[in-house]
Design a protein around this motif. Structure first.
Motif, short mmCIF file in Angstrom:
data_model
loop_
_atom_site.label_atom_id
_atom_site.label_comp_id
_atom_site.label_asym_id
_atom_site.label_seq_id
_atom_site.Cartn_x
_atom_site.Cartn_y
_atom_site.Cartn_z
N THR A 35 0.81 -1.22 0.00
CA THR A 35 0.00 0.00 0.00
C THR A 35 0.84 1.27 0.00
OG1 THR A 35 -0.07 0.13 2.42
CG2 THR A 35 -1.85 -1.11 1.34
N PHE A 139 -8.01 -1.46 1.96
CA PHE A 139 -7.11 -1.42 0.81
C PHE A 139 -7.75 -2.17 -0.34
CE2 PHE A 139 -5.82 -4.52 4.04
CZ PHE A 139 -6.15 -5.69 3.38
N HIS A 143 -3.65 -5.48 -2.98
CA HIS A 143 -2.67 -5.32 -1.90
C HIS A 143 -2.05 -6.64 -1.44
CE1 HIS A 143 -0.58 -4.11 1.64
NE2 HIS A 143 -1.36 -4.85 2.40
N SER A 147 1.83 -7.77 -1.89
CA SER A 147 2.68 -7.99 -0.72
C SER A 147 3.40 -9.33 -0.80
CB SER A 147 1.85 -7.91 0.56
OG SER A 147 1.39 -6.60 0.79
#
Length: 158
Positions: A35, A139, A143, A147
């Motif tokens: 993010t 989010f 996301h 990640s």
């Protein structure tokens, strides 16, 4: 959203111990984050025990201060299989308040050189007022996969 969790899984072509070491190192969390909210770690010590608190400098344009700090408490630590924490805020008296959401990574070895990693964001313990204040998840759907891809890249460089 009717569910209280979102999860995504990715197979990483590295041993679980290598991937876990990256997750247990708070200095990597800003690079893992998809993010851009996590700026840098304040507490640089590796995560080694349940109950340990590690602080992260954060930024979010919709936060009243823009810049703020989260105090995360380790809730799960089973090296090299699982690690998770609850984000919180420090109170004026030095205590911690948690909003009811957690991050958790589960690692399943697939032989000696591959690991299936599942990242779960869980807001099932968030109170009614917290749910009204925040829109869960806060989010976009990209996301969590981002990640995990970042995690794979960082682990591959180790």
């Amino acid at each position: 959203m009717k569910q209280d969790t979102v999860s995504v899984t990715l197979t990483i072509a590295l041993p679980a111990a290598t991937v876990f070491a990256v997750l247990a190192d708070p200095t990597t969390h800003a690079s893992i984050d998809g993010t851009g909210w996590v700026q840098e770690c304040v507490d640089r010590a590796p995560l080694t025990r349940v109950g340990q608190v590690f602080r992260m400098a954060m930024y979010h344009a919709r936060h009243p201060d823009g810049d703020y700090r989260m105090a995360n408490q380790v809730r799960v630590l089973d090296a090299p299989r699982a690690i998770g924490w609850a984000p919180g805020m420090e109170t004026a008296d030095g205590g911690l308040e948690f909003g009811g959401w957690t991050w958790r990574y589960d690692l399943a070895p697939l032989g000696e050189s591959e690991t299936e990693v599942t990242l779960t964001y869980d807001w099932s313990a968030a109170s009614g007022p917290t749910r009204e204040r925040f829109r869960f998840p806060p989010f976009g759907p990209e996301h969590l996969p981002n990640s995990l891809r970042h995690l794979a890249e960082i682990a591959a460089d180790r």
